[in-house]
Structure formats: C-alpha cells, structure tokens
Design an enzyme around this catalytic site. Structure first.
Site, PDB file in Angstrom:
ATOM      1  CB  SER A  15      54.698  92.220  70.082  1.00  0.00           C
ATOM      2  OG  SER A  15      54.903  91.066  70.884  1.00  0.00           O
ATOM      3  N   GLY A  16      57.490  93.363  70.250  1.00  0.00           N
ATOM      4  CA  GLY A  16      58.750  93.437  70.986  1.00  0.00           C
ATOM      5  C   GLY A  16      58.500  94.059  72.336  1.00  0.00           C
ATOM      6  CG  ASP A 239      63.321  83.844  69.454  1.00  0.00           C
ATOM      7  OD1 ASP A 239      63.829  82.787  69.035  1.00  0.00           O
ATOM      8  OD2 ASP A 239      62.384  84.418  68.861  1.00  0.00           O
ATOM      9  CB  THR A 261      55.304  82.968  66.564  1.00  0.00           C
ATOM     10  OG1 THR A 261      54.937  84.235  67.106  1.00  0.00           O
ATOM     11  CG2 THR A 261      54.890  82.901  65.116  1.00  0.00           C
ATOM     12  CD  GLN A 306      50.676  84.283  67.650  1.00  0.00           C
ATOM     13  OE1 GLN A 306      51.301  84.202  66.597  1.00  0.00           O
ATOM     14  NE2 GLN A 306      51.274  84.400  68.827  1.00  0.00           N
ATOM     15  N   GLY A 408      55.096  82.689  75.908  1.00  0.00           N
ATOM     16  CA  GLY A 408      53.717  83.161  75.916  1.00  0.00           C
ATOM     17  C   GLY A 408      52.702  82.046  75.920  1.00  0.00           C
TER      18      GLY A 408
END
Length: 470
Positions: A15-16, A239, A261, A306, A408
């Site tokens: 996602s972004g 990132d 992730t 995930q 996250g």
C-alpha cells in the site's frame, strides 16, 4: 496562524499513503490524506509493478491536498529498495518494471561470482547478499535482454523515477543507492570499477545526492493536474532510511526494528563494517541520513503474517491481525520454529504450505491447526530477532540496552511482547508511521525547521506516544 505543510508519499509493497506533516504548538502533527493499494501483477511471465497506476495514485493524493486547501511547501517520495527502471534517450522505460520478488535473479549470484568473489564484493560494498539485490537484477537484464542495457541512458530507482515524472529531473539518492550492492561503502559513492568489471555501463548512473537535496519544481502540466505547485526535496528515498531517521533514540547503542513487510533490525553507526565476520553473519551496511550507516540485518517480517492472513481470507475466513495474535496465544508454546530468513518464504505460492513443508523437512512437528501455524510464525519471528540481537552485540562489541520498534509492526502488541520476552531487552513501540515521519523530518531539516537529527528526534519523542514493554 499560517501552517507550513510538507507532504510525504510513502509507498510500500502492499500500500501507499500521502501524509501531510506540520509543526503546531511545538509538536509534529501528521495527517493522512490519501491511501491506496499496491501489489504485483504478472506480465510476460514476470512479477511486475504497475508504475503507471502508482503514479496516477500519487497525483490523486496530491489533488486531495489541494481539495483540503492544505498546500505543501515541499514533497518527497520514499519506497522499498533494490528495484529500478532503465530509461532510453527519450526518457522512456525500457522493458517491464520487474519486481524484486520475481525469480529472474535465480542463479545470478553465480554469474556475478564469475567476475568477483562474494567475499570481495562484501569487502567493497558492505551489503548483505540477497538474491534480489539490484546487482543480480542487472545481471539478469544483461543475460536476458542485453539490448536494454545497450539502449539505456539513465538508471533510476523507483522513487527517483517518480520524482523524475514529477519534475523532469532525475537524481540518484545515496541511501537508496546503497541497496543496489553497487556503492563502495568506504567511498560512499558508486563503485564504477565494479560496474565495469561486471559489464554494466557505469555512465547511466548519476551523481549521488543526499537526503535534503532539492530535486526541482513540479512540471507545469503536473502542477495543473495536482492543483498546486511545490518543490520536490529528496527524503531518505529508501523507506528504511526514512524510518530510522524517525526513531526517537536517546541512547547511541539502542537497537531499532523497522517493522513492516520486512523486519530491518540494527543499530546506527558512523563507519561501515565490511569485515569477514560481518560478512559471515550476513549483516549489511546501508546508507543513512547524513552518511550515517544503518548496520542491520534484513529478515522476513510481517510478510509471513500478511501472506497467511490473505490465504485464510481466500479460504473463506476473515481474521483481523488481533485475531491472528489470539490464535497464536491459544496454541501456547508450540515447539516448531522456522528460519524466517530462509528464501523459501520470499515468494511462495502458499505461505501456509511453505511453513508446513519447512517443519516437515527439518523433522519438526508440522502445524495441524491455524492456532499452531500462527504460534510457529510469531515465535519464529521473535527467535529471529533474538538471534540478530546476540550477533549484533558480538560483532559491534556493545551492550544493547533497548529496542525501538517503529513502523506498522509497532502496533502488533503480541509480537512486541514476544520480542521483549525472547531478547530480554526493554522494547519501545512506536511511532507507527515512522517511514512517512522520517520522510517529513528530512524535508523539515532541509527547510531549517530543525537544526539537526538529534533535535528532530527529540521532537518525535515529545510528539508521539511510545509504549514501553519490559
């Protein structure tokens, strides 16, 4: 009161998001204005990114800022590492935008080893060997599509390409470049001798710029579509570089886990360690803000969780992430463990089958229920963290007092508790939007809103709630 906004576009593998940052009443305030999905598509037998759609999403999020009347003074984009595009003389992309999870790099480590040994490659670059590193992707292009390399006039990594579409200016950024395994760690610049040795044209690689460097103003047609004009400023376009900038570390020996992730677990250092011991333990020396080094190990993270969650959904059962934690707790200390760094978990057709197959071939009890499966994954991740902490203390020769978990994964309370239990360290969880926050901090430092990294990190500590565990 006039509020100065900066915009971080943070794009991950799944996602972004567009997040506006500002300083109000002495504290940093984040506001998410747009979120969109990302994922891989199959094209010509390869797993690819849909960059055309992603750029359209970038513009849509920018329009949201205009609709809100919150116009950023500057903006910057960060993404994952290693992936790239080759541009021809007209600025058009050559070939497909193949993703790092694609299998085209299979055997490419052997091809690279024909020119340079793995040990010498590490001694030069300090970068952990991973099958998907850019060096192996480029070797795959050289082998399968030499005409693309011959026609290439510019090499840009993913966020650099998006900056190019926004401004017409292509700049290579240092922190992201280090993930290619083509940067000399000591020189902090492209290793052009290495490129020539491998038969990779070094002229397509531009000068490396640091976070905080201005790229340029939005092109007129882009400004018209977005509804505003602003300057594009380089954040740490990798990132993890952005996430580490936002870690509110007070102790120089503190460890961080950028948890998403992937789990990037390491410490911040002033100099690289390209020793044989560091190579053997597969630590990496990625570039950080201001030429700091992110000395870390890149291991599988929430990707496994995930992936299993998606499989459960496909089977007809929708679990929340809290539900998955409850499943793991219900199984107690299920004894089987997997090596979360094993490449069999990189892109399996079924993560559930991959975990069960690993347990079977290593002579362990095979998870028979969803509860046992989740217990195996969660505790294997915590075991991977414990191993990395012990190796880090041995290699660096320090006592690590605490671990800061950002990203996250900092919201995964059960994994955080297991991390504290398995490592014996105090864990600080948060902030969760560390990557976007670090992107914003780089822009704010460039604008003079903060005078140093230390000042910015103190502002993070004062602005966001951090949970202590242990």
């Amino acid at each position: 009161m006039d509020i100065r906004y900066v915009l971080a576009v943070d794009i991950g593998a799944s996602s972004g998001r567009h997040i506006l940052g500002s300083v109000q009443d002495g504290k940093i305030v984040l506001e998410e204005v747009y979120r969109f999905e990302n994922g891989l598509v199959e094209k010509n037998g390869h797993l690819c990114w849909d960059f055309e759609r992603l750029f359209a999403e970038i513009l849509t999020g920018m329009k949201k800022c205009a609709e809100l009347g919150k116009i950023p003074a500057t903006m910057g984009i960060d993404t994952w590492g290693v992936d790239f595009v080759l541009l021809d003389e007209d600025g058009k992309v050559l070939g497909d935008t193949v993703a790092y999870r694609d299998s085209r790099t299979a055997g490419m480590d052997g091809e690279v080893a024909k020119y340079i040994s793995p040990e010498e490659l590490y001694a030069r670059t300090g970068i952990q060997k991973q099958s998907f590193n850019t060096i192996y992707q480029l070797m795959a292009v050289k082998k399968e599509h030499p005409e693309q390399l011959a026609a290439a006039r510019r090499f840009l990594m993913v966020p650099e390409y998006f900056h190019y579409l926004l401004t017409g200016v292509g700049k290579n950024e240092y922190t992201l470049a280090t993930t290619t395994q083509l940067v000399n760690a000591a020189a902090k610049d492209w290793d052009r001798e290495l490129m020539r040795t491998l038969g990779i044209p070094d002229g397509i690689f531009g000068e490396l710029s640091l976070p905080g460097t201005a790229v340029g103003e939005l092109l007129p047609e882009i400004a018209e579509r977005a509804g505003f004009s602003c300057a594009v400023v380089l954040p740490g376009t990798h990132d993890t570089a952005s996430a580490v900038l936002a870690v509110p570390m007070a102790d120089k020996n503190a460890m961080y886990i950028s948890s998403g992730t992937w789990s990037l677990i390491g410490v911040e250092r002033d100099e690289p360690d390209c020793s044989e011991q560091s190579c053997r333990l597969n630590f990496t020396n990625e570039g950080g803000y201001g030429y700091r080094f992110r000395y870390l190990k890149n291991i599988m993270g929430l990707w496994m969780i995930q992936s299993v969650r998606r499989e459960f959904k496909a089977q007809g059962t929708q679990y929340s992430f809290d539900d998955l934690c409850d499943l793991a707790i219900a199984a107690g200390d299920f004894p089987s463990r997997v090596d979360v760094a094993d490449e069999c978990f990189l892109a399996p057709k079924s993560m559930i089958a991959a975990v069960k197959d690993y347990c079977a071939r290593t002579g362990q009890q095979v998870p028979a229920t969803n509860e046992e499966l989740m217990a195996c994954i969660y505790r294997s991740l915590a075991e991977g963290y414990r191993k990395a902490v012990r190796e880090m203390e041995e290699v660096v020769g320090i006592h690590i007092p605490c671990i800061h978990i950002v990203g996250g994964g900092s919201k995964d309370w059960y994994l955080n508790e297991l991390t504290a239990e398995y490592t014996g360290k105090t864990v600080y969880a948060g902030p969760s939007e560390a990557t976007a926050l670090g992107n914003i901090l780089a822009q704010m430092i460039a604008a003079g809103q903060y005078g140093s990294v230390e000042e910015a990190r103190k502002a993070v500590a004062a602005s966001f709630a951090v949970r202590r565990i242990g």
